[in-house]
Design an enzyme around this catalytic site. Structure first.
Site, PDB file in Angstrom:
ATOM      1  N   ARG A  74       0.812  -1.227   0.000  1.00 27.32           N
ATOM      2  CA  ARG A  74       0.000   0.000   0.000  1.00 27.32           C
ATOM      3  C   ARG A  74       0.839   1.268   0.000  1.00 27.32           C
ATOM      4  O   ARG A  74       0.495   2.234  -0.677  1.00 27.32           O
ATOM      5  CB  ARG A  74      -0.869   0.027   1.271  1.00 27.32           C
ATOM      6  N   LYS A 183       2.731 -17.211   8.856  1.00 24.49           N
ATOM      7  CA  LYS A 183       1.861 -17.570   9.963  1.00 24.49           C
ATOM      8  C   LYS A 183       1.202 -16.309  10.502  1.00 24.49           C
ATOM      9  O   LYS A 183       1.774 -15.250  10.293  1.00 24.49           O
ATOM     10  CB  LYS A 183       2.652 -18.310  11.037  1.00 24.49           C
ATOM     11  N   ASP A 212       6.736 -21.854   9.004  1.00 23.46           N
ATOM     12  CA  ASP A 212       6.904 -21.860  10.452  1.00 23.46           C
ATOM     13  C   ASP A 212       8.399 -21.632  10.617  1.00 23.46           C
ATOM     14  O   ASP A 212       9.191 -22.547  10.385  1.00 23.46           O
ATOM     15  CB  ASP A 212       6.490 -23.207  11.044  1.00 23.46           C
ATOM     16  N   HIS A 213       8.776 -20.413  10.971  1.00 25.40           N
ATOM     17  CA  HIS A 213      10.211 -20.096  10.853  1.00 25.40           C
ATOM     18  C   HIS A 213      11.075 -20.962  11.779  1.00 25.40           C
ATOM     19  O   HIS A 213      12.269 -21.106  11.548  1.00 25.40           O
ATOM     20  CB  HIS A 213      10.474 -18.594  11.042  1.00 25.40           C
ATOM     21  N   LYS A 217      15.315 -22.993  11.445  1.00 31.65           N
ATOM     22  CA  LYS A 217      16.474 -22.805  12.326  1.00 31.65           C
ATOM     23  C   LYS A 217      17.386 -24.024  12.190  1.00 31.65           C
ATOM     24  O   LYS A 217      16.910 -25.161  12.203  1.00 31.65           O
ATOM     25  CB  LYS A 217      16.018 -22.655  13.795  1.00 31.65           C
ATOM     26  N   GLU A 251      10.682 -16.449  26.210  1.00 31.27           N
ATOM     27  CA  GLU A 251      11.208 -15.175  25.710  1.00 31.27           C
ATOM     28  C   GLU A 251      11.299 -14.167  26.854  1.00 31.27           C
ATOM     29  O   GLU A 251      10.511 -14.230  27.803  1.00 31.27           O
ATOM     30  CB  GLU A 251      10.276 -14.600  24.652  1.00 31.27           C
ATOM     31  N   ASP A 270      -0.036 -18.154  19.311  1.00 36.77           N
ATOM     32  CA  ASP A 270       1.143 -17.499  18.745  1.00 36.77           C
ATOM     33  C   ASP A 270       2.348 -18.445  18.673  1.00 36.77           C
ATOM     34  O   ASP A 270       3.148 -18.358  17.743  1.00 36.77           O
ATOM     35  CB  ASP A 270       1.480 -16.271  19.612  1.00 36.77           C
ATOM     36  N   HIS A 275       4.972 -23.342  16.322  1.00 38.90           N
ATOM     37  CA  HIS A 275       6.396 -23.624  16.567  1.00 38.90           C
ATOM     38  C   HIS A 275       6.595 -24.813  17.515  1.00 38.90           C
ATOM     39  O   HIS A 275       7.368 -25.731  17.243  1.00 38.90           O
ATOM     40  CB  HIS A 275       7.102 -22.413  17.179  1.00 38.90           C
ATOM     41  N   LYS A 375       6.053 -15.054  27.330  1.00 38.51           N
ATOM     42  CA  LYS A 375       6.781 -13.804  27.134  1.00 38.51           C
ATOM     43  C   LYS A 375       7.172 -13.246  28.497  1.00 38.51           C
ATOM     44  O   LYS A 375       6.573 -13.577  29.514  1.00 38.51           O
ATOM     45  CB  LYS A 375       5.882 -12.803  26.400  1.00 38.51           C
ATOM     46  N   LYS A 380      15.717 -15.824  27.765  1.00 37.85           N
ATOM     47  CA  LYS A 380      15.313 -16.294  26.439  1.00 37.85           C
ATOM     48  C   LYS A 380      15.957 -17.653  26.243  1.00 37.85           C
ATOM     49  O   LYS A 380      17.183 -17.773  26.251  1.00 37.85           O
ATOM     50  CB  LYS A 380      15.786 -15.330  25.348  1.00 37.85           C
TER      51      LYS A 380
HETATM   52  C1  BG6 Z   1       6.761 -15.465  16.271  1.00 35.56           C
HETATM   53  C2  BG6 Z   1       5.774 -14.948  17.272  1.00 35.56           C
HETATM   54  O1  BG6 Z   1       6.169 -16.437  15.451  1.00 35.56           O
HETATM   55  O2  BG6 Z   1       7.859 -16.045  16.944  1.00 35.56           O
HETATM   56  C3  BG6 Z   1       6.429 -13.941  18.194  1.00 35.56           C
HETATM   57  O3  BG6 Z   1       4.679 -14.344  16.611  1.00 35.56           O
HETATM   58  C4  BG6 Z   1       7.653 -14.541  18.836  1.00 35.56           C
HETATM   59  O4  BG6 Z   1       5.521 -13.500  19.204  1.00 35.56           O
HETATM   60  C5  BG6 Z   1       8.565 -15.136  17.777  1.00 35.56           C
HETATM   61  O5  BG6 Z   1       8.326 -13.502  19.537  1.00 35.56           O
HETATM   62  C6  BG6 Z   1       9.693 -15.895  18.424  1.00 35.56           C
HETATM   63  O6  BG6 Z   1      10.619 -16.260  17.443  1.00 35.56           O
HETATM   64  P1  BG6 Z   1      12.139 -16.508  17.818  1.00 35.56           P
HETATM   65  O7  BG6 Z   1      12.752 -16.972  16.543  1.00 35.56           O
HETATM   66  O8  BG6 Z   1      12.680 -15.206  18.325  1.00 35.56           O
HETATM   67  O9  BG6 Z   1      12.128 -17.538  18.895  1.00 35.56           O
END
Ligand code: BG6
Length: 520
Positions: A74, A183, A212-213, A217, A251, A270, A275, A375, A380
């Site tokens: 946009r 996601k 799903d990132h 990893k 986190e 989330d 994940h 969170k 972490k």
């Molecule tokens: C995301 C969530 O998918 O993953 C976030 O929406 C979260 O809330 C994040 O902070 C965590 O990813 P990573 O790679 O920092 O563990």
């Protein structure tokens, strides 16, 4: 397990160029020409993750020689302004430091932008025209990767417009068309199914790459290598030797300006539904017959099928939820969740979720899988801890010694490695037994830093390798597993919220669920 000492020089510095573990391994350039279209290219994900990933893929010579990138969003930009913006994104967020000008100049000329209204089909037609021009100009061929990096509310609209403008795979027989969907894939079971219905109208499953990132990893990819590239773990990877499994994704960050999204999501949606359940599947799956994407994804799906979603009346027994109060993180005071921007002052949204899951199959019957994510916790840390059974008969140790259970820890982040806890005799005349740790660390071991997940995932999608993406049946089943919990939590307000201080280990209810959590 290799130890770091065998892999580092005498001064303890990693010897990157001579590391024997990396000899003979080269990164592979993708040969097929292609263009990637980023919908939502003016957003946060593109800025922090996607554009830096593209630059680094170019830097590492992985992108195809005939590559193009089109931003579609946009915000109003000319091509020139967008290129400048991309350059800023790289300079600010790339892992490889400031941009290399000569490389950038080549990449920049392949980047263009379309200021778009997602409701306007003519803007998608302009995209089609631009893709044809890319083919002429850069030899980018007819291979197209569409990346949905917009808010999920517009996913269905974009997918429909791809079809309206004649950009659907069926109208592109001269090349492949794929779509990466960020996601969350739905916000509950019903909305995920509704989104899938829209996706299926335009793309078939082999063309859909659900991100799903966590799966990108390195340390997560190594779970399968640990299990299936070794012989010593698999024989004991069963209920006969394993007492329990804990999966943690903790986190220290709060909601970081995403209060509006997060207050409608919560930790279960989330993190756990995607994940954390994906990690669980990798730990619990049977060995696939091959490394083929579907062979692996079939096994993951079987794990999800074997998890019985809790009955509504079991939810409180099988779960714990929490919401953070004000507290201290790394010595700095941080506010309570309910006072974060865009969060309801009486919010019932959980910022911490823990579940006890059972996998009802021959391998895992009776072994509890405890999963948790939250969170604003003390540290972490993402890790998987496999605790083995107690020794059956005690021979050693003085009366005061505790003989701890063996624990294998797969450290996903920020430490990346594998450690094994076992018992050893303390040197001396007495027979004291203490638990010790054998540690492998990826960074010092292989003398290189892991690339961010998005680099691997984008490259895999261009290659057409869906192994690290989530198939629809798994997404659907993961929603089925969490839905009873979500529904009970939504319908019954937690009057104890906020129930854990920022910077703590989480709520007391989580300790009641599993007194044996590993300290964060
Ligand atoms: C995301 C969530 O998918 O993953 C976030 O929406 C979260 O809330 C994040 O902070 C965590 O990813 P990573 O790679 O920092 O563990």
């Amino acid at each position: 397990m290799a130890t770091s000492s065998t892999l580092t020089a005498g001064n303890g510095q990693a010897q990157v160029s001579v590391n024997p573990l990396r000899q003979g391994i080269s990164s592979s350039r993708i040969s097929q020409p292609s263009t990637i279209v980023f919908f939502g290219a003016s957003g946060d994900l593109f800025k922090r993750m996607l554009m830096p990933a593209i630059y680094n893929l170019r830097l590492e010579d992985i992108l195809p020689a005939n590559f193009g990138l089109i931003g579609f969003a946009r915000t109003e930009y000319t091509d020139e302004q967008f290129r400048d913006y991309c350059k800023q994104c790289v300079n600010e967020f790339s892992r490889s430091g400031p941009i290399k000008e000569s490389l950038w100049n080549d990449l920049a000329q392949r980047i263009s932008y379309i200021t778009a209204d997602f409701n306007d089909t003519s803007h998608f037609e302009a995209l089609k025209k631009r893709l044809d021009e890319y083919q002429q100009q850069f030899g980018a061929g007819q291979n197209r990767l569409f990346y949905l990096a917009t808010p999920p509310s517009v996913f269905p609209k974009i997918i429909a417009q791809i079809k309206n403008a004649g950009l659907e795979p069926a109208s592109n027989p001269g090349g492949w068309s794929r779509i990466i969907v960020e996601k969350p894939f739905g916000t509950d079971l019903a909305s995920a199914r509704a989104l899938q219905t829209e996706v299926e109208k335009v793309f078939n499953e082999s063309q859909v790459y659900r991100i799903d990132h966590y799966l990108g990893k390195e340390t997560v990819q190594d779970i399968m290598a640990l299990r299936f590239a070794n012989t010593i773990f698999e024989p004991i990877w069963t209920r006969n030797y394993i007492e329990s499994v804990q999966i943690t994704a903790a986190e220290t960050l709060g909601v970081e300006g995403r209060g509006g999204y997060y207050d409608n999501a919560g930790a279960l949606r989330d993190m756990i539904q995607n994940h954390v359940l994906n990690l669980l599947a990798l730990v619990a799956m049977e060995p696939p017959a091959s490394s083929d994407a579907d062979a692996i994804r079939n096994e993951k799906s079987k794990v999800f099928s074997a998890i019985q979603p809790p009955l509504p009346e079991e939810v409180f027994q099988m779960s714990a939820r929490g919401q953070y109060d004000a507290g201290t993180i790394e010595g700095k005071p941080v506010p309570a969740y309910r006072t974060e921007p865009d969060v309801r002052p009486d919010s019932n949204t959980e910022t911490y979720a823990a579940l006890k899951l059972q996998i009802n199959n021959w391998r895992w019957a009776g072994v509890p899988f405890y999963v948790r994510s939250g969170k604003r916790l003390a540290r972490k840390v993402s890790e998987i801890a496999i605790t083995f059974n107690a020794i059956p008969h005690r021979l050693f140790g003085e009366v005061s010694d505790t003989i701890e259970r063996n624990v294998l820890v797969i450290k996903i982040q920020p430490d990346e490695g594998i450690s094994l806890r076992f018992n050893a005799k303390v040197p001396g005349q007495k027979n004291h037994i203490r638990s010790v740790t054998m540690d492998f660390n990826y960074g010092t071991g292989f003398g290189m830093q892991s690339a961010p997940a998005y680099e691997r995932l984008i490259a895999d999608a261009i290659r057409g390798d869906a192994t690290l993406f989530t198939r629809w049946d798994a997404v659907e089943r993961a929603w089925e597993i969490v839905m009873p919990v979500l529904e009970v939590w939504q319908s019954i307000k937690d009057r104890t919220f906020p129930n854990y201080a920022a910077g703590s280990e989480g709520p007391d209810t989580a300790t009641a669920l599993n007194p044996g959590w590993r300290p964060l």
